[in-house]
Design a protein around this motif. Structure first.
Motif, short mmCIF file in Angstrom:
data_model
loop_
_atom_site.label_atom_id
_atom_site.label_comp_id
_atom_site.label_asym_id
_atom_site.label_seq_id
_atom_site.Cartn_x
_atom_site.Cartn_y
_atom_site.Cartn_z
N GLY A 90 0.87 -1.20 -0.15
CA GLY A 90 -0.03 0.02 0.06
C GLY A 90 0.86 0.97 -0.13
O GLY A 90 2.09 1.08 -0.14
N ALA A 91 0.04 2.53 0.26
CA ALA A 91 0.90 3.65 0.36
C ALA A 91 1.94 3.91 1.22
O ALA A 91 1.85 3.26 2.43
N PRO A 92 2.94 4.58 0.88
CA PRO A 92 3.90 4.87 1.81
C PRO A 92 3.36 5.84 3.08
O PRO A 92 2.54 6.60 2.76
N GLY A 93 3.63 5.49 4.06
CA GLY A 93 3.06 6.34 5.15
C GLY A 93 1.75 5.85 5.93
O GLY A 93 0.89 6.67 6.16
N SER A 94 1.36 4.56 5.48
CA SER A 94 0.01 4.19 5.76
C SER A 94 -0.14 3.24 6.95
O SER A 94 -1.15 2.74 7.17
N GLY A 95 1.12 3.26 7.64
CA GLY A 95 0.75 2.27 8.75
C GLY A 95 1.37 0.80 8.75
O GLY A 95 1.18 -0.02 9.68
#
Length: 170
Positions: A8-13
């Motif tokens: 998934g997205a960078p910085g999404s946990g």
């Protein structure tokens, strides 16, 4: 299930989730790109030689592939994430990366950590803007789908709740 993935997205946990899941005895493999970016010349390689960066990620991911033996392992990203990166960079997918995506199959779920504005933060290695993170997310999720996976979207919830969601599906 031997191998599962969080993508998934960078910085999404994703990294926070893996740390939480590890507390329940599940083996985890951290994101290989982070180690490369933190090494000498890693940031420059990503910026100036993205194909070399992708190949370095591939080599590191390949080295982690058999980690854990017969135990379940949860990976922070996988081979298809490299394809998503290459697509964003407008580069051709090397044959060996495409082959790994087709042949080295993750048996467990592919969990998708969607972009989450409230927790997104840039740092020394996470240099993408919010808009770039959203674009990256779309590219990696599409790459996973293109290789026959059906990512399961994680809830936008605290780390304990997210970990429980993952554990129930492993």
């Amino acid at each position: 299930m031997r191998r599962a993935v969080v993508t998934g997205a960078p910085g999404s946990g994703k990294s926070t989730l893996l740390a939480q899941v590890a507390q329940h005895g599940i083996a985890t493999v951290p994101e290989v790109a982070r180690d490369i970016l933190q090494s000498s010349g890693g940031m420059e390689m990503r910026a100036e030689r993205p194909l070399d960066f992708a190949l370095a990620m591939f080599d590191a991911q390949r080295a982690c592939w058999d980690r854990g033996g017969q135990m379940p392992v949860l990976f922070d990203r996988g081979f298809a994430d490299i394809v998503g990166f290459l697509r964003i960079e407008g580069l051709v997918i090397p044959r060996e990366i495409d082959a790994a995506c087709r042949e080295c199959r993750y048996e467990g779920p592919v969990f998708h950590a969607p972009p989450w504005r409230e927790i997104f933060r840039q740092d020394e290695q996470r240099i993408q803007t919010w808009d770039e993170a959203v674009e990256s997310d779309a590219a990696v999720v599409q790459a996973w789908r293109d290789y026959g996976y059906s990512p399961i979207t994680l809830p936008l919830a605290d780390p304990v709740t997210r970990a429980q969601f993952v554990l129930e599906r492993l």
